[in-house]
Design a protein around this motif. Structure first.
Motif, short mmCIF file in Angstrom:
data_model
loop_
_atom_site.label_atom_id
_atom_site.label_comp_id
_atom_site.label_asym_id
_atom_site.label_seq_id
_atom_site.Cartn_x
_atom_site.Cartn_y
_atom_site.Cartn_z
N VAL A 4 42.65 37.11 28.55
CA VAL A 4 42.35 36.03 29.49
C VAL A 4 43.07 34.77 29.01
N VAL A 5 43.87 34.18 29.91
CA VAL A 5 44.61 32.97 29.56
C VAL A 5 44.19 31.75 30.36
N HIS A 6 43.42 31.97 31.43
CA HIS A 6 42.97 30.86 32.27
C HIS A 6 41.78 31.33 33.10
N THR A 7 40.79 30.45 33.28
CA THR A 7 39.61 30.78 34.08
C THR A 7 39.39 29.69 35.12
N ILE A 8 39.14 30.10 36.36
CA ILE A 8 38.82 29.18 37.45
C ILE A 8 37.41 29.51 37.90
N ASP A 9 36.48 28.56 37.76
CA ASP A 9 35.09 28.77 38.15
C ASP A 9 34.83 28.20 39.54
N SER A 10 33.93 28.84 40.28
CA SER A 10 33.49 28.28 41.56
C SER A 10 32.64 27.05 41.25
N SER A 11 32.48 26.19 42.23
CA SER A 11 31.68 24.99 42.01
C SER A 11 30.22 25.32 41.73
N SER A 12 29.76 26.47 42.19
CA SER A 12 28.38 26.88 41.96
C SER A 12 28.20 27.53 40.58
N GLY A 13 29.29 27.98 40.00
CA GLY A 13 29.21 28.68 38.73
C GLY A 13 28.82 30.14 38.87
N LYS A 14 28.78 30.65 40.10
CA LYS A 14 28.37 32.04 40.34
C LYS A 14 29.55 33.00 40.46
N ARG A 15 30.74 32.48 40.57
CA ARG A 15 31.95 33.31 40.64
C ARG A 15 33.00 32.69 39.74
N ARG A 16 33.87 33.55 39.26
CA ARG A 16 35.00 33.04 38.49
C ARG A 16 36.18 33.99 38.64
N LEU A 17 37.32 33.41 38.46
CA LEU A 17 38.56 34.16 38.52
C LEU A 17 39.26 33.97 37.19
N GLN A 18 39.49 35.07 36.51
CA GLN A 18 40.19 35.00 35.24
C GLN A 18 41.63 35.44 35.46
N VAL A 19 42.55 34.62 34.99
CA VAL A 19 43.95 35.01 35.01
C VAL A 19 44.21 35.68 33.68
N VAL A 20 44.73 36.89 33.74
CA VAL A 20 44.96 37.67 32.52
C VAL A 20 46.45 37.93 32.32
N ARG A 21 46.83 37.93 31.07
CA ARG A 21 48.20 38.32 30.72
C ARG A 21 48.16 39.77 30.27
N ARG A 22 48.97 40.57 30.93
CA ARG A 22 48.99 42.00 30.64
C ARG A 22 49.92 42.28 29.47
N ALA A 23 49.83 43.48 28.92
CA ALA A 23 50.66 43.88 27.79
C ALA A 23 52.15 43.82 28.13
N ASP A 24 52.49 44.00 29.42
CA ASP A 24 53.90 43.97 29.82
C ASP A 24 54.41 42.54 30.07
N GLY A 25 53.54 41.53 29.86
CA GLY A 25 53.94 40.13 30.02
C GLY A 25 53.69 39.56 31.39
N LEU A 26 53.32 40.38 32.35
CA LEU A 26 53.01 39.89 33.69
C LEU A 26 51.58 39.36 33.73
N PHE A 27 51.27 38.59 34.77
CA PHE A 27 49.94 37.99 34.93
C PHE A 27 49.25 38.58 36.15
N GLY A 28 47.95 38.76 36.05
CA GLY A 28 47.15 39.27 37.16
C GLY A 28 45.80 38.61 37.14
#
Length: 91
Positions: A4-28
């Motif tokens: 995990v390299v970045h996290t975006i939380d919802s304003s309510s704190g009930k959802r989040r989106l984690q940006v992950v760096r994969r082993a191949d160097g791409l992000f998802g």
């Protein structure tokens, strides 16, 4: 292994989106929601199925996120924030 390299939380704190760096160097993405286990008295993060979106940079992944996740664009969720860190949290 993904990291995990970045996290975006919802304003309510009930959802989040984690940006992950994969082993191949791409992000998802790893989308998660918080739920409460009433019997155990804990909040926990649960992951939704992964998306097939891949990006060459962290900046591109963050820029495109609101177009791919409706809740992030609207961010109209109103509830109590999740108390779970990365696993369980007592209520």
């Amino acid at each position: 292994m993904n990291s995990v390299v970045h996290t975006i939380d919802s304003s309510s704190g009930k959802r989040r989106l984690q940006v992950v760096r994969r082993a191949d160097g791409l992000f998802g993405y790893q989308e998660q929601y918080c739920y409460t286990n009433a019997l155990a008295g804990v909040d926990r993060w649960a992951s939704l199925p992964p998306t097939s979106s891949l990006f060459e940079s962290l900046e591109a992944a963050v820029r495109e996120a609101p177009y791919l996740f409706e809740w992030l664009a609207a961010d109209h969720i109103s509830a109590q924030p999740c108390t779970a860190a990365d696993g369980f949290a007592a209520r």
